[in-house]
Write a protein that holds these residues in place. Structure first.
Motif, PDB file in Angstrom:
ATOM      1  N   VAL B 176     -53.944  -7.713 -32.490  1.00 28.81           N
ATOM      2  CA  VAL B 176     -54.847  -6.865 -33.269  1.00 28.81           C
ATOM      3  C   VAL B 176     -54.468  -5.415 -32.962  1.00 28.81           C
ATOM      4  O   VAL B 176     -54.652  -4.944 -31.847  1.00 28.81           O
ATOM      5  N   ALA B 177     -53.884  -4.743 -33.955  1.00 32.60           N
ATOM      6  CA  ALA B 177     -53.353  -3.395 -33.707  1.00 32.60           C
ATOM      7  C   ALA B 177     -54.468  -2.418 -33.321  1.00 32.60           C
ATOM      8  O   ALA B 177     -55.629  -2.598 -33.698  1.00 32.60           O
ATOM      9  N   THR B 178     -54.077  -1.391 -32.575  1.00 30.20           N
ATOM     10  CA  THR B 178     -55.023  -0.346 -32.191  1.00 30.20           C
ATOM     11  C   THR B 178     -55.601   0.290 -33.454  1.00 30.20           C
ATOM     12  O   THR B 178     -54.875   0.579 -34.391  1.00 30.20           O
ATOM     13  N   GLY B 179     -56.905   0.497 -33.467  1.00 27.73           N
ATOM     14  CA  GLY B 179     -57.516   1.151 -34.630  1.00 27.73           C
ATOM     15  C   GLY B 179     -57.829   0.190 -35.768  1.00 27.73           C
ATOM     16  O   GLY B 179     -58.194   0.609 -36.861  1.00 27.73           O
ATOM     17  N   TYR B 180     -57.692  -1.109 -35.517  1.00 30.88           N
ATOM     18  CA  TYR B 180     -57.898  -2.101 -36.579  1.00 30.88           C
ATOM     19  C   TYR B 180     -59.294  -1.998 -37.183  1.00 30.88           C
ATOM     20  O   TYR B 180     -59.465  -2.003 -38.392  1.00 30.88           O
ATOM     21  N   TRP B 181     -60.314  -1.908 -36.344  1.00 26.84           N
ATOM     22  CA  TRP B 181     -61.693  -1.863 -36.842  1.00 26.84           C
ATOM     23  C   TRP B 181     -62.243  -0.445 -36.928  1.00 26.84           C
ATOM     24  O   TRP B 181     -63.274  -0.217 -37.536  1.00 26.84           O
ATOM     25  N   THR B 182     -61.538   0.479 -36.283  1.00 26.14           N
ATOM     26  CA  THR B 182     -62.098   1.836 -36.230  1.00 26.14           C
ATOM     27  C   THR B 182     -61.447   2.760 -37.248  1.00 26.14           C
ATOM     28  O   THR B 182     -61.873   3.888 -37.422  1.00 26.14           O
ATOM     29  N   GLY B 183     -60.430   2.319 -37.932  1.00 23.57           N
ATOM     30  CA  GLY B 183     -59.745   3.183 -38.893  1.00 23.57           C
ATOM     31  C   GLY B 183     -58.263   2.940 -38.815  1.00 23.57           C
ATOM     32  O   GLY B 183     -57.800   2.106 -38.043  1.00 23.57           O
ATOM     33  N   ILE B 184     -57.518   3.662 -39.612  1.00 19.31           N
ATOM     34  CA  ILE B 184     -56.079   3.413 -39.669  1.00 19.31           C
ATOM     35  C   ILE B 184     -55.374   4.104 -38.517  1.00 19.31           C
ATOM     36  O   ILE B 184     -55.612   5.276 -38.239  1.00 19.31           O
ATOM     37  N   ASP B 185     -54.539   3.347 -37.829  1.00 18.29           N
ATOM     38  CA  ASP B 185     -53.756   3.903 -36.736  1.00 18.29           C
ATOM     39  C   ASP B 185     -52.519   4.578 -37.322  1.00 18.29           C
ATOM     40  O   ASP B 185     -51.645   3.920 -37.859  1.00 18.29           O
ATOM     41  N   ARG B 186     -52.490   5.877 -37.254  1.00 24.57           N
ATOM     42  CA  ARG B 186     -51.382   6.601 -37.885  1.00 24.57           C
ATOM     43  C   ARG B 186     -50.286   6.973 -36.895  1.00 24.57           C
ATOM     44  O   ARG B 186     -49.358   7.681 -37.226  1.00 24.57           O
ATOM     45  N   SER B 187     -50.449   6.529 -35.643  1.00 21.74           N
ATOM     46  CA  SER B 187     -49.472   6.961 -34.638  1.00 21.74           C
ATOM     47  C   SER B 187     -48.122   6.278 -34.809  1.00 21.74           C
ATOM     48  O   SER B 187     -47.091   6.890 -34.653  1.00 21.74           O
ATOM     49  N   GLY B 188     -48.138   5.009 -35.151  1.00 20.35           N
ATOM     50  CA  GLY B 188     -46.883   4.281 -35.267  1.00 20.35           C
ATOM     51  C   GLY B 188     -46.480   4.120 -36.709  1.00 20.35           C
ATOM     52  O   GLY B 188     -47.194   4.520 -37.602  1.00 20.35           O
ATOM     53  N   HIS B 189     -45.319   3.499 -36.949  1.00 18.99           N
ATOM     54  CA  HIS B 189     -44.919   3.282 -38.318  1.00 18.99           C
ATOM     55  C   HIS B 189     -45.122   1.837 -38.747  1.00 18.99           C
ATOM     56  O   HIS B 189     -44.676   1.431 -39.796  1.00 18.99           O
ATOM     57  N   GLN B 190     -45.817   1.049 -37.905  1.00 15.29           N
ATOM     58  CA  GLN B 190     -46.059  -0.315 -38.333  1.00 15.29           C
ATOM     59  C   GLN B 190     -47.250  -0.351 -39.277  1.00 15.29           C
ATOM     60  O   GLN B 190     -48.114   0.505 -39.212  1.00 15.29           O
ATOM     61  N   PRO B 191     -47.290  -1.342 -40.188  1.00 13.06           N
ATOM     62  CA  PRO B 191     -48.381  -1.410 -41.137  1.00 13.06           C
ATOM     63  C   PRO B 191     -49.741  -1.412 -40.451  1.00 13.06           C
ATOM     64  O   PRO B 191     -49.919  -2.050 -39.426  1.00 13.06           O
ATOM     65  N   ALA B 192     -50.673  -0.664 -41.025  1.00 12.97           N
ATOM     66  CA  ALA B 192     -51.983  -0.497 -40.413  1.00 12.97           C
ATOM     67  C   ALA B 192     -52.674  -1.828 -40.202  1.00 12.97           C
ATOM     68  O   ALA B 192     -52.690  -2.668 -41.074  1.00 12.97           O
ATOM     69  N   GLY B 193     -53.244  -1.962 -39.019  1.00 14.03           N
ATOM     70  CA  GLY B 193     -54.054  -3.133 -38.750  1.00 14.03           C
ATOM     71  C   GLY B 193     -53.275  -4.378 -38.411  1.00 14.03           C
ATOM     72  O   GLY B 193     -53.837  -5.427 -38.199  1.00 14.03           O
ATOM     73  N   MET B 194     -51.961  -4.292 -38.377  1.00 12.71           N
ATOM     74  CA  MET B 194     -51.198  -5.502 -38.128  1.00 12.71           C
ATOM     75  C   MET B 194     -50.237  -5.317 -36.963  1.00 12.71           C
ATOM     76  O   MET B 194     -49.622  -4.279 -36.816  1.00 12.71           O
ATOM     77  N   SER B 195     -50.096  -6.366 -36.158  1.00 15.47           N
ATOM     78  CA  SER B 195     -49.128  -6.305 -35.071  1.00 15.47           C
ATOM     79  C   SER B 195     -47.757  -6.663 -35.627  1.00 15.47           C
ATOM     80  O   SER B 195     -47.627  -7.168 -36.732  1.00 15.47           O
ATOM     81  N   LYS B 196     -46.727  -6.399 -34.828  1.00 13.55           N
ATOM     82  CA  LYS B 196     -45.368  -6.730 -35.273  1.00 13.55           C
ATOM     83  C   LYS B 196     -45.226  -8.233 -35.490  1.00 13.55           C
ATOM     84  O   LYS B 196     -44.539  -8.681 -36.378  1.00 13.55           O
ATOM     85  N   ARG B 197     -45.934  -9.017 -34.653  1.00 15.59           N
ATOM     86  CA  ARG B 197     -45.813 -10.460 -34.798  1.00 15.59           C
ATOM     87  C   ARG B 197     -46.414 -10.903 -36.136  1.00 15.59           C
ATOM     88  O   ARG B 197     -45.880 -11.759 -36.827  1.00 15.59           O
ATOM     89  N   ALA B 198     -47.529 -10.278 -36.521  1.00 16.42           N
ATOM     90  CA  ALA B 198     -48.148 -10.636 -37.797  1.00 16.42           C
ATOM     91  C   ALA B 198     -47.241 -10.257 -38.964  1.00 16.42           C
ATOM     92  O   ALA B 198     -47.123 -10.995 -39.938  1.00 16.42           O
ATOM     93  N   ILE B 199     -46.584  -9.104 -38.852  1.00 16.59           N
ATOM     94  CA  ILE B 199     -45.660  -8.678 -39.914  1.00 16.59           C
ATOM     95  C   ILE B 199     -44.526  -9.692 -40.014  1.00 16.59           C
ATOM     96  O   ILE B 199     -44.128 -10.103 -41.095  1.00 16.59           O
ATOM     97  N   ALA B 200     -44.025 -10.102 -38.829  1.00 14.95           N
ATOM     98  CA  ALA B 200     -42.919 -11.059 -38.829  1.00 14.95           C
ATOM     99  C   ALA B 200     -43.341 -12.357 -39.491  1.00 14.95           C
ATOM    100  O   ALA B 200     -42.587 -12.969 -40.225  1.00 14.95           O
ATOM    101  N   SER B 201     -44.600 -12.772 -39.261  1.00 16.69           N
ATOM    102  CA  SER B 201     -45.029 -14.039 -39.838  1.00 16.69           C
ATOM    103  C   SER B 201     -45.180 -13.911 -41.350  1.00 16.69           C
ATOM    104  O   SER B 201     -44.905 -14.845 -42.088  1.00 16.69           O
ATOM    105  N   ILE B 202     -45.565 -12.736 -41.836  1.00 20.01           N
ATOM    106  CA  ILE B 202     -45.656 -12.529 -43.282  1.00 20.01           C
ATOM    107  C   ILE B 202     -44.262 -12.545 -43.888  1.00 20.01           C
ATOM    108  O   ILE B 202     -44.026 -13.143 -44.920  1.00 20.01           O
ATOM    109  N   ARG B 203     -43.325 -11.900 -43.201  1.00 20.47           N
ATOM    110  CA  ARG B 203     -41.955 -11.868 -43.701  1.00 20.47           C
ATOM    111  C   ARG B 203     -41.421 -13.307 -43.816  1.00 20.47           C
ATOM    112  O   ARG B 203     -40.744 -13.676 -44.745  1.00 20.47           O
ATOM    113  N   ARG B 204     -41.810 -14.126 -42.800  1.00 27.08           N
ATOM    114  CA  ARG B 204     -41.343 -15.506 -42.780  1.00 27.08           C
ATOM    115  C   ARG B 204     -41.907 -16.279 -43.971  1.00 27.08           C
ATOM    116  O   ARG B 204     -41.254 -17.128 -44.539  1.00 27.08           O
ATOM    117  N   ARG B 205     -43.164 -15.935 -44.334  1.00 29.79           N
ATOM    118  CA  ARG B 205     -43.773 -16.635 -45.468  1.00 29.79           C
ATOM    119  C   ARG B 205     -43.215 -16.160 -46.787  1.00 29.79           C
ATOM    120  O   ARG B 205     -43.415 -16.772 -47.814  1.00 29.79           O
TER     121      ARG B 205
END
Lengths: 193, 207
Positions: B176-205
Motif C-alpha cells: 500500500v503506497a505512501t499517501g494511498y488514503w491521505t492523497g496522492i503521493d507525488r514524491s515518486g514516479h510510481q503510479p499513485a496508490g500502487m506499489s511496484k509489485r501491484a504495477i507488475a501484477s497489472i502488467r502481467r495481466r
C-alpha cells in the motif's frame, strides 16, 4: 513494421513456427563458434581459468539490452509487448543454486549440452539425458512442491522497477558494470598468461 | 585489445550513456508539463472521477487515449475511445473532458494540445488506468490498517463494487503506497496508490 513480430501480428502462427528453428539453429551455431560446446571451457569459468563464458554472455546481454532499448525509443519495438517472466525469489534462488551446481558438475548447461551433443560429444548426450530425466522427475513431484514453487512472488518486475530508476539510467549502469567487468576479465587473463 | 574490440567497447559506452541522457531529458520535460497542468488545476484523482460517474454527472466525457485493442480489453465505465490525432476536432466544447491512458504522460500531452487550442474544461487522470485499477477497482486495505483507513476503505469498497471491482483486504503494508488514503503521493514516479509489485501484477495481466 513494429516488433515483437508475433505479438503485433506481422508474423502469423506459421511464421513463428518457421522462425523458431531458425533462431534456435543460429543460437546453437554461435554458441559452438564461441567455443561454448566444450565442457572444459565452461567449467574453466568457475576456476577463473577460462573466462570465455563471461565475455560471450555479457556481450550478448549488452547487445540485446542496448538493441532493445534503442529500438523501443526509435519506435521499431514495443517493449510493453515483450514477455517478462515472473520473479519468485526463494524458489528461483534455490533453482539457480541447483542449476549452478549441475553446471559445475556437468560442465555444460542446457543450451550448451545440446550444442555439445550436436557436435558429437558424448558428455553432451549424457547431460541432455540427465536434463530430460530431471524434467520428468520435477513433473512427478510438482504437486508436492507447488506451494514452494509459487512462494515469494514479486510479479513481472525488472531491475529498474526495483531500484526505482528510469529504464535509461538502468541501461547506463548495466553498460558501465559490463564494461568494467570486461576490463577486469582482460586483466585476469593477461595476468594468467 | 584489437581495433574491432575497442570500437565495440566505445560504441557500447556511448549507447549506454546516451540511454541515461535520453531518459533524463524526457523526464525533465515531463516534470515541466506535470507542473504546468498542476498549476492550472488540470488533474483529477481516480476516486474523484469515480464519484462523479457514480453521481451520473451528465456534463462529463471520459476519453481513453490508448489503442483500440487495449480499450476493448478494459476501460473506465462510460469512457469512449479516441485516437490522439482525432482529439483536436472531437472534443465537445460544452462538457468537462477527462483524459486518460496507461500512465500519465500520454494524457498530459493530450491536455497540452487541447489547452493550447483553447479548451479549458479538460482534466487529466493523473496516473491513468493504473490509478483507476489501484484506487477504484481494487482499493487495498493493509493488514495493520488504522481506524481511519478502515473507514475510508469501507467507502472505497462500495464504489469498487459499483464498478464491478474487487476490494482487497489483508494486503501487506509494503503493497500500500505512501499517501494511498491521505492523497496522492507525488514524491515518486510510481503510479499513485500502487506499489511496484501491484504495477507488475497489472502488467502481467496485460491491462
Amino acid at each position: 513494421m513494429t516488433a515483437p513480430l508475433s505479438e503485433t501480428g506481422v508474423l502469423g502462427p506459421l511464421g513463428v513456427l518457421l522462425a523458431a528453428p531458425l533462431i534456435g539453429f543460429a543460437f546453437g551455431w554461435f554458441l559452438e563458434r564461441g567455443g561454448l560446446g566444450s565442457a572444459r571451457k565452461l567449467a574453466g569459468q568457475f576456476y577463473l581459468a577460462d573466462l570465455t563464458v563471461f565475455k560471450v554472455l555479457f556481450s550478448a546481454l549488452l547487445t540485446a539490452m542496448l538493441g532493445a532499448f534503442w529500438l523501443d525509443r526509435l519506435g521499431l519495438l514495443d517493449l510493453s509487448l515483450v514477455y517478462l517472466p515472473e520473479t519468485f525469489v526463494l524458489p528461483q534462488a534455490l533453482g539457480g543454486a541447483l542449476f549452478g551446481a549441475g553446471f559445475l558438475v556437468a560442465g555444460l548447461c542446457p543450451g550448451t549440452s545440446c550444442v555439445a551433443a550436436a557436435a558429437g560429444r558424448i558428455d553432451g548426450v549424457g547431460v541432455m539425458g540427465g536434463m530430460l530425466l530431471g524434467i520428468a522427475a520435477f513433473n512427478g513431484v510438482f504437486n508436492w512442491i507447488s506451494g514452494f514453487y509459487e512462494s515469494t512472488p514479486l510479479g513481472a518486475v525488472t531491475l529498474t522497477d526495483l531500484a526505482g530508476v528510469s529504464r535509461g539510467v538502468g541501461v547506463a549502469v548495466v553498460t558501465a558494470v559490463a564494461l568494467a567487468g570486461f576490463a577486469i576479465v582482460t586483466r585476469i587473463e593477461r595476468a594468467r598468461g | 585489445m584489437s581495433r574491432v574490440h575497442s570500437t565495440l567497447v566505445i560504441a557500447a559506452a556511448i549507447l549506454g550513456l546516451a540511454a541515461a541522457g535520453q531518459d533524463l531529458r524526457t523526464g525533465a520535460a515531463a516534470t515541466k508539463l506535470t507542473s504546468e497542468i498542476d498549476a492550472a488545476g488540470g488533474y483529477i484523482s481516480a476516486p474523484d472521477l469515480a464519484d462523479r460517474i457514480v453521481r451520473g454527472d451528465s456534463g462529463l466525457r471520459v476519453l481513453d487515449l490508448r489503442s483500440r485493442a487495449e480499450y476493448d480489453q478494459l476501460h473506465i465505465a462510460g469512457a469512449s475511445h479516441i485516437a490522439f490525432e482525432d482529439l483536436a476536432h472531437a472534443v465537445p466544447e460544452d462538457a468537462t473532458v477527462v483524459l486518460y491512458a496507461d500512465g500519465g504522460s500520454a494524457a498530459a500531452r493530450a491536455w497540452m494540445l487541447l489547452h493550447t487550442r483553447g479548451h479549458r474544461r479538460v482534466l487529466v487522470l493523473r496516473e491513468g488506468l493504473y490509478e483507476w485499477i489501484g484506487r477504484v477497482l481494487e482499493p487495498r486495505l493493509a493488514s495493520d490498517a488504522t481506524a481511519a483507513e478502515r473507514a475510508a476503505f469501507a467507502r472505497a469498497a462500495e464504489t469498487s463494487r459499483f464498478f464491478g471491482g474487487i476490494p482487497l483486504t489483508g494486503v501487506p503494508r509494503a503493497d500500500v503506497a505512501t499517501g494511498y488514503w491521505t492523497g496522492i503521493d507525488r514524491s515518486g514516479h510510481q503510479p499513485a496508490g500502487m506499489s511496484k509489485r501491484a504495477i507488475a501484477s497489472i502488467r502481467r495481466r496485460g491491462c
